[in-house]
Design a protein around this motif. Structure first.
Motif, short mmCIF file in Angstrom:
data_model
loop_
_atom_site.label_atom_id
_atom_site.label_comp_id
_atom_site.label_asym_id
_atom_site.label_seq_id
_atom_site.Cartn_x
_atom_site.Cartn_y
_atom_site.Cartn_z
N VAL A 1 -9.20 9.21 13.07
CA VAL A 1 -8.99 9.58 11.79
C VAL A 1 -8.76 11.08 11.60
CG1 VAL A 1 -9.62 9.47 9.44
CG2 VAL A 1 -10.18 7.66 11.04
N ARG A 2 -9.51 11.83 12.38
CA ARG A 2 -9.06 13.22 12.35
C ARG A 2 -7.83 13.52 12.87
NH1 ARG A 2 -14.51 13.94 12.44
NH2 ARG A 2 -14.73 13.39 14.35
N LEU B 1 0.84 -1.24 0.11
CA LEU B 1 -0.24 -0.09 0.01
C LEU B 1 0.88 1.25 0.07
CD1 LEU B 1 -2.82 -1.03 2.53
CD2 LEU B 1 -3.23 -0.61 0.03
N ARG B 2 2.15 0.94 0.45
CA ARG B 2 2.96 2.32 0.57
C ARG B 2 3.19 3.03 -0.88
NH1 ARG B 2 8.74 2.14 3.02
NH2 ARG B 2 8.78 0.28 1.63
N GLU B 3 3.15 2.07 -1.71
CA GLU B 3 3.32 2.58 -3.27
C GLU B 3 2.12 3.21 -3.72
OE1 GLU B 3 4.76 1.30 -7.69
OE2 GLU B 3 3.75 -0.11 -6.16
N LEU B 4 1.08 2.69 -3.41
CA LEU B 4 -0.27 3.46 -3.69
C LEU B 4 -0.37 5.02 -3.01
CD1 LEU B 4 -3.14 3.25 -4.77
CD2 LEU B 4 -3.86 2.09 -2.60
N LYS B 5 0.07 4.72 -1.67
CA LYS B 5 -0.04 6.03 -1.05
C LYS B 5 0.90 7.08 -1.79
CE LYS B 5 0.81 7.73 3.56
NZ LYS B 5 0.25 7.12 4.97
N ALA B 6 2.29 6.60 -2.12
CA ALA B 6 3.03 7.67 -2.68
C ALA B 6 2.43 8.21 -4.22
CB ALA B 6 4.58 6.89 -2.84
N ASP B 7 1.82 7.40 -4.85
CA ASP B 7 1.19 7.76 -6.29
C ASP B 7 0.27 8.57 -5.96
OD1 ASP B 7 2.72 5.93 -7.60
OD2 ASP B 7 1.47 4.32 -8.01
N ARG B 8 -0.69 8.42 -5.03
CA ARG B 8 -1.58 9.50 -4.67
C ARG B 8 -1.19 10.71 -4.16
NH1 ARG B 8 -7.06 8.32 -3.74
NH2 ARG B 8 -6.73 9.45 -1.72
N ALA B 9 -0.17 10.71 -3.50
CA ALA B 9 0.50 11.84 -2.89
C ALA B 9 0.98 12.62 -4.02
CB ALA B 9 1.53 11.62 -1.85
N SER B 10 1.58 12.01 -5.03
CA SER B 10 2.15 12.81 -6.17
C SER B 10 0.98 13.41 -6.96
CB SER B 10 3.17 12.14 -7.11
OG SER B 10 2.69 10.88 -7.30
N ALA B 11 -0.27 12.88 -6.81
CA ALA B 11 -1.35 13.49 -7.55
C ALA B 11 -2.17 14.56 -6.53
CB ALA B 11 -2.31 12.35 -7.91
N GLY B 12 -1.46 14.68 -5.49
CA GLY B 12 -2.10 15.85 -4.56
C GLY B 12 -3.03 15.14 -3.70
N LYS B 13 -2.89 13.70 -3.50
CA LYS B 13 -3.99 13.28 -2.64
C LYS B 13 -3.77 12.68 -1.44
CE LYS B 13 -7.12 11.98 -6.80
NZ LYS B 13 -7.10 10.69 -7.56
N GLU B 14 -4.21 12.85 -0.39
CA GLU B 14 -3.66 12.32 1.05
C GLU B 14 -4.46 10.74 1.13
OE1 GLU B 14 -3.84 14.23 5.39
OE2 GLU B 14 -5.83 13.71 4.42
N THR B 15 -3.46 9.87 1.55
CA THR B 15 -4.30 8.66 1.80
C THR B 15 -4.04 8.24 3.44
OG1 THR B 15 -3.44 8.09 -0.32
CG2 THR B 15 -4.13 6.25 1.00
N MET B 16 -4.86 7.91 4.29
CA MET B 16 -4.60 7.50 5.63
C MET B 16 -4.70 5.98 5.51
SD MET B 16 -4.54 9.79 7.94
CE MET B 16 -3.36 10.79 6.83
N ALA C 1 6.12 -0.19 10.20
CA ALA C 1 5.62 0.16 8.92
C ALA C 1 5.09 1.76 8.88
CB ALA C 1 4.30 -0.52 8.82
N PRO C 2 5.96 2.53 8.89
CA PRO C 2 6.02 4.00 9.08
C PRO C 2 4.68 4.43 8.20
CG PRO C 2 8.20 3.69 8.66
CD PRO C 2 7.49 2.41 8.34
N ALA C 3 4.30 3.61 6.94
CA ALA C 3 3.20 4.29 6.17
C ALA C 3 1.99 4.19 7.00
CB ALA C 3 3.23 3.36 4.88
N VAL C 4 1.67 3.37 7.96
CA VAL C 4 0.62 3.47 8.76
C VAL C 4 0.26 4.78 9.57
CG1 VAL C 4 -0.45 2.08 10.80
CG2 VAL C 4 0.77 0.93 8.58
N ASP C 5 -0.88 5.33 9.48
CA ASP C 5 -1.12 6.52 10.34
C ASP C 5 -1.92 6.26 11.39
OD1 ASP C 5 -0.45 8.42 8.07
OD2 ASP C 5 -1.61 6.99 6.90
N LEU C 6 -2.39 4.85 11.48
CA LEU C 6 -3.39 4.77 12.62
C LEU C 6 -3.50 3.30 13.02
CD1 LEU C 6 -6.32 5.60 14.11
CD2 LEU C 6 -7.00 5.97 11.84
N VAL C 7 -3.55 3.09 14.25
CA VAL C 7 -3.67 1.65 15.00
C VAL C 7 -4.47 1.65 15.91
CG1 VAL C 7 -2.41 -0.14 16.00
CG2 VAL C 7 -0.94 1.30 14.42
#
Ligand code: SAH
Ligand code: SF4
Ligand code: F3S
Length: 475
Positions: free
Chosen positions: A147-148, A94-109, A128-134
């Motif tokens: 999430v907020r 999912l990290r790669e997906l998060k990066a792709d979306r970030a370069s399109a200006g979209k945030e992914t939690m 897994a630093p790509a994780v935002d929330l446990v």
């Protein structure tokens, strides 16, 4: 065009370094989408629905396309081998997906929920630093707030056992408003476990046994019935340990609760899972005799047929206790079909112990079963025992055990040929002109669509059977 449904496991090259400098667009005010993937038992399925309800109330809508999600929620299971590893590799993808979306200006939690979240806690953020929330299973009512906070930049870990009952804080199920749940639904009535079987992580991930109050359960069942649900499956890690003060002011057990739920207009079928043999009391067995809505199918795990192994597992019953119990249940409800769970290769299991399990299976005759190789879980007493069984022996035993259980299942299914069976119709068939329902024993039943509509209960004659499917249609 929505893309095809994808699991989070897509592609395994991970390129994003955490802390990349593309500044994602904040989502406030915009439509927010979440994607949820559920692993593990029915309780996780139920929990995912409740988390979805909480997110929906907070303005999110669900997407089945992970690429389109602003929030990706993995609801994880820790019961057997390498559960945590699987989560880490899913997040890696999912990290790669998060990066792709970030370069399109979209945030992914990315949020990790469920039993791995509870067991691993902050370790997940470290590995897994790509994780935002446990978020652990007892704190789901705090999900929208968590999430907020995560979106404001905090790395959130919510794994404290909440003092307050999470069920009181979750939004009511909005079956009729948000998502269609169909004609069958799960309803958690009890959560957690105080049994501490020595192989099992559940007491550590789900906490101690808590029963929901009667009024809450009845209210939730009524709402589900009003939205078209006809069959309820009551859930609990030890569902038959459920107890509470009833509407008559007396202490109720699961038997009394089942009678109450059967009174709700629209509710035609009841089931409950999973039971522990020690908590099958007389009132519950009597419900199997006297309550027609209670389906004649009972999942009653035994794990092993050897008293020595049962003792080492801390099951606190013998094989003979279990067999006597099955006999009592069968004399209350002669057409009941039994299902069970088995573990092979628990530490110290000899050939003789394994043979005792095969003998018990022979004696009971199961209509269905789940069987597993013992998988040492860190932190459980079993993992520290001596005499671990070699993997090859576990493999060989599992094969023999599954061959026996498959024969029993096939015998049960074929024995239904020619019988008239009540079927709850729950979905359209895959082939034109067909509709699908469920038998009392949970097999899908294929029926001519002219014979009934979704939500109906009809009696049909079984003409032929497949591996686990019943057909009331001619060839
Ligand atoms: N509460 C239920 C089931 C809990 S987990 C009960 O008490 O029966 C579901 C099943 O997973 C268990 O019944 C058991 O057969 C299996 N299981 C649990 N821990 C396991 C482990 N460490 N290795 C292999 N199987 C396991
Ligand atoms: Fe696990 Fe045993 Fe509790 Fe079932 S009863 S959840 S197997 S500890
Ligand atoms: Fe798995 Fe947790 Fe259920 S460990 S089986 S998701 S209770």
């Amino acid at each position: 065009m929505p893309k095809a449904v994808k699991s989070p496991a897509m592609n395994d090259t991970a390129t994003l370094q955490n802390g990349q400098d593309a500044a994602p667009t904040p989502l406030d005010g915009a439509a927010k989408r979440y994607f949820v993937k559920t692993y593990g038992c029915q309780m996780n399925v139920y929990d995912s629905q409740r988390m979805s309800d909480a997110l929906t109330e907070d303005g999110y809508s669900e997407t089945t396309d992970v690429q389109d999600a602003d929030l990706i929620l993995l609801n994880t299971c820790h019961i057997r081998e390498k559960a945590a590893e699987k989560v880490y590799s899913a997040v890696g993808r999912l990290r790669e997906l998060k990066a792709d979306r970030a370069s399109a200006g979209k945030e992914t939690m990315i949020a990790i929920a469920g039993c791995v979240a509870q067991a691993e806690g902050a370790e997940i953020l470290r590995r897994a630093p790509a994780v935002d929330l446990v978020i652990g299973p007892q704190t789901y009512h705090r999900l929208p707030d968590a999430v907020r906070r995560a979106r404001a930049g905090e790395k959130v870990v919510e794994t404290d056992y909440a003092v307050e009952d999470k069920f009181d804080h979750l939004p009511s199920p909005k079956a009729s408003v948000t998502r269609s749940r169909g004609v069958t639904a799960f309803l958690t009535v009890q959560e957690g476990c105080d049994k501490f079987c020595t192989f099992c992580v559940v007491p550590y991930t789900r906490g101690s046994e808590v029963s929901r109050p009667v009024s809450r359960i009845v209210a939730e069942a009524e709402r589900l019935a009003a939205s078209g649900v006809r069959e309820l499956t009551l859930l609990g890690q030890n569902v038959n340990a459920w107890h509470g003060v009833g509407e008559d002011g007396r202490e109720w057990g699961l038997g009394a609760l089942l009678f109450r739920l059967a009174e709700i207009p629209g509710i035609a079928r009841l089931r409950y899972t999973t039971s522990h043999p020690r908590d099958m009391d007389d009132a519950l067995i009597a419900a199997h005799r006297d309550l027609p809505a209670l389906m004649p199918y009972l999942h009653l795990p035994v794990q092993s047929g050897s008293d020595l192994i049962l003792k080492r597992m801390n099951r606190r019953h013998t094989a003979a206790d279990y067999l006597r119990l099955v006999e009592r249940i069968r004399s209350a409800r002669p057409d009941i079909a039994m299902s069970g769970d088995f573990i092979v290769g628990f530490p110290g299991e000899t050939d003789a112990d394994f043979d005792a399990t095969m003998k018990l299976i022979d004696d009971v005759g199961y209509a269905a079963a789940y069987s597993f190789k013992y998988s040492p879980r860190p932190g459980t007493p079993g993992a520290d025992m001596d005499d671990h069984v070699p993997e090859a022996v576990k493999d060989e035993r599992l094969q023999r055990l599954q061959a026996l259980l498959s024969r029993q299942q096939a015998d049960f299914v074929t024995s239904l040929t020619g019988r008239d069976v009540d079927v709850l119709i729950d979905k359209p068939g895959r082939q034109a002109g067909q509709i699908v329902g469920r038998s009392p024993w949970l097999q899908p039943v294929i029926i001519d669509e002219k014979a009934a509509e979704i939500g109906d209960i009809v009696t049909v004659r079984i003409m032929r059977t497949g591996y686990n499917t019943l057909y009331s249609t001619p060839d």
